[in-house]
Design an enzyme around this catalytic site. Structure first.
Site, PDB file in Angstrom:
ATOM      1  N   HIS A 161      -9.544  -4.098  -1.682  1.00 49.76           N
ATOM      2  CA  HIS A 161      -8.879  -5.361  -2.040  1.00 49.76           C
ATOM      3  C   HIS A 161      -8.704  -6.239  -0.798  1.00 49.76           C
ATOM      4  CE1 HIS A 161      -8.153  -4.026  -6.075  1.00 49.76           C
ATOM      5  NE2 HIS A 161      -7.268  -3.095  -5.739  1.00 49.76           N
TER       6      HIS A 161
ATOM      7  N   HIS B 168      -9.668   2.476  -1.415  1.00 50.35           N
ATOM      8  CA  HIS B 168      -9.526   1.568  -2.563  1.00 50.35           C
ATOM      9  C   HIS B 168      -8.713   0.334  -2.188  1.00 50.35           C
ATOM     10  CE1 HIS B 168      -8.815   0.719  -6.964  1.00 50.35           C
ATOM     11  NE2 HIS B 168      -7.718   0.171  -6.463  1.00 50.35           N
ATOM     12  N   GLU B 169      -7.552   0.545  -1.573  1.00 49.19           N
ATOM     13  CA  GLU B 169      -6.700  -0.595  -1.231  1.00 49.19           C
ATOM     14  C   GLU B 169      -7.349  -1.468  -0.153  1.00 49.19           C
ATOM     15  OE1 GLU B 169      -4.488  -1.310  -3.188  1.00 49.19           O
ATOM     16  OE2 GLU B 169      -4.122   0.611  -4.179  1.00 49.19           O
TER      17      GLU B 169
END
Length: 280
Positions: A199, A195-196
């Site tokens: 970004h 998920h990170e």
């Protein structure tokens, strides 16, 4: 008096070591106004990667920051780092991205471990002292998020369009116990890092902007009014077509529920890393 001191000590310890997150909490936030500016810059400077591009290797520098030398203190073993890279490679395989571990550092610093978070002096010092490589290299820091403004986080990241102005800040910070085999269930299958990293390659949360506006800037992720937790099949929070993308890596679902990036997200992230990270 002795009883008072013992109670005060217990309360002090509890305040230092926060309880594990019971809901996914990502510290990566961007206002709708900042999204507009970022998207303007992206559109004006976009570098589209060649259609023939099949594989993009990305070096990973992993920084284990711990309270002490124990696993409970954050000193995760090499096996969990390797397992994390495997999870990442499975998630990003449809995008042609291969994550390759280039190095591991180990630092015992209780202040960084407990208090490093977005915009804190601890994270600034931590990254300044440990970060390696350039704009196209992925730096991962594992910490405890035990106290201060970062208490309770699972992770946070920087966006690719910020690397030119803040090169030393670039990278992602995640909770050490969210790696595969960690203790932060149901967030211990490694998808916090997936998920990170999303970004870091230029993706927003699927619920960015709610039900109105341009949302996450990707046409094939249905609009979503708020984060999804657990794995709520059939959840539909916006009147526009499509149910909420609860299986998307950029939502807040439990790790086992996260299984996909959309073709639109893959196109966007490949363009973003080509534009801002010179990865093509």
């Amino acid at each position: 008096m002795l009883l008072f001191k013992l109670v005060s000590l217990a309360l002090g310890v509890a305040s230092v070591f926060a309880a594990p997150p019971t809901r996914r909490t990502c510290g990566t936030h961007i206002s709708d106004a900042d999204v507009v500016e970022a998207e303007k810059h992206f559109a004006a400077h976009k570098v589209v990667p060649p259609a023939s591009l099949r594989a993009t290797p990305i070096k990973v520098y992993w920084h284990v920051v711990s309270r002490d030398s124990t696993l409970g203190g954050g000193n995760i073993p090499d096996s969990q780092i390797s397992a994390s890279i495997d999870v990442m490679n499975q998630a990003y395989a449809p995008a042609g991205i291969t994550w390759v571990l280039a190095g591991t550092t180990r630092t015992v610093n209780a202040d960084w471990f407990n208090r490093a978070g977005p915009n804190t002096t601890q994270q600034t010092a931590m990254k300044a002292g440990l970060r390696q490589g350039g704009a196209g290299d992925f730096n991962v820091y594992t910490v405890g998020f035990n106290s201060g403004s970062a208490a309770g986080l699972l992770g946070y990241a920087t966006f690719p369009w910020d690397v030119a102005s803040k090169p030393s800040d670039d990278g992602v910070v995640i909770l050490f116990s969210s790696v595969p085999g960690g203790t932060t269930s149901p967030y211990n299958l490694g998808q916090t890092l997936t998920h990170e990293a999303g970004h870091w390659v230029g993706l927003y949360h699927t619920f960015q902007g709610g039900c109105s506006g341009t949302g996450d800037g990707v046409a094939d992720t249905p609009a979503e009014s708020s984060p999804a937790y657990g794995c709520p099949a059939g959840r539909d929070t916006c009147p526009s077509p499509g149910v909420d993308p609860i299986h998307n890596y950029m939502d807040y679902s439990d790790d086992y529920c996260m299984t996909e990036f959309t073709p639109g997200q893959i196109e966007r992230l490949k363009t973003a890393i080509s534009t801002y990270r010179s990865l093509a």
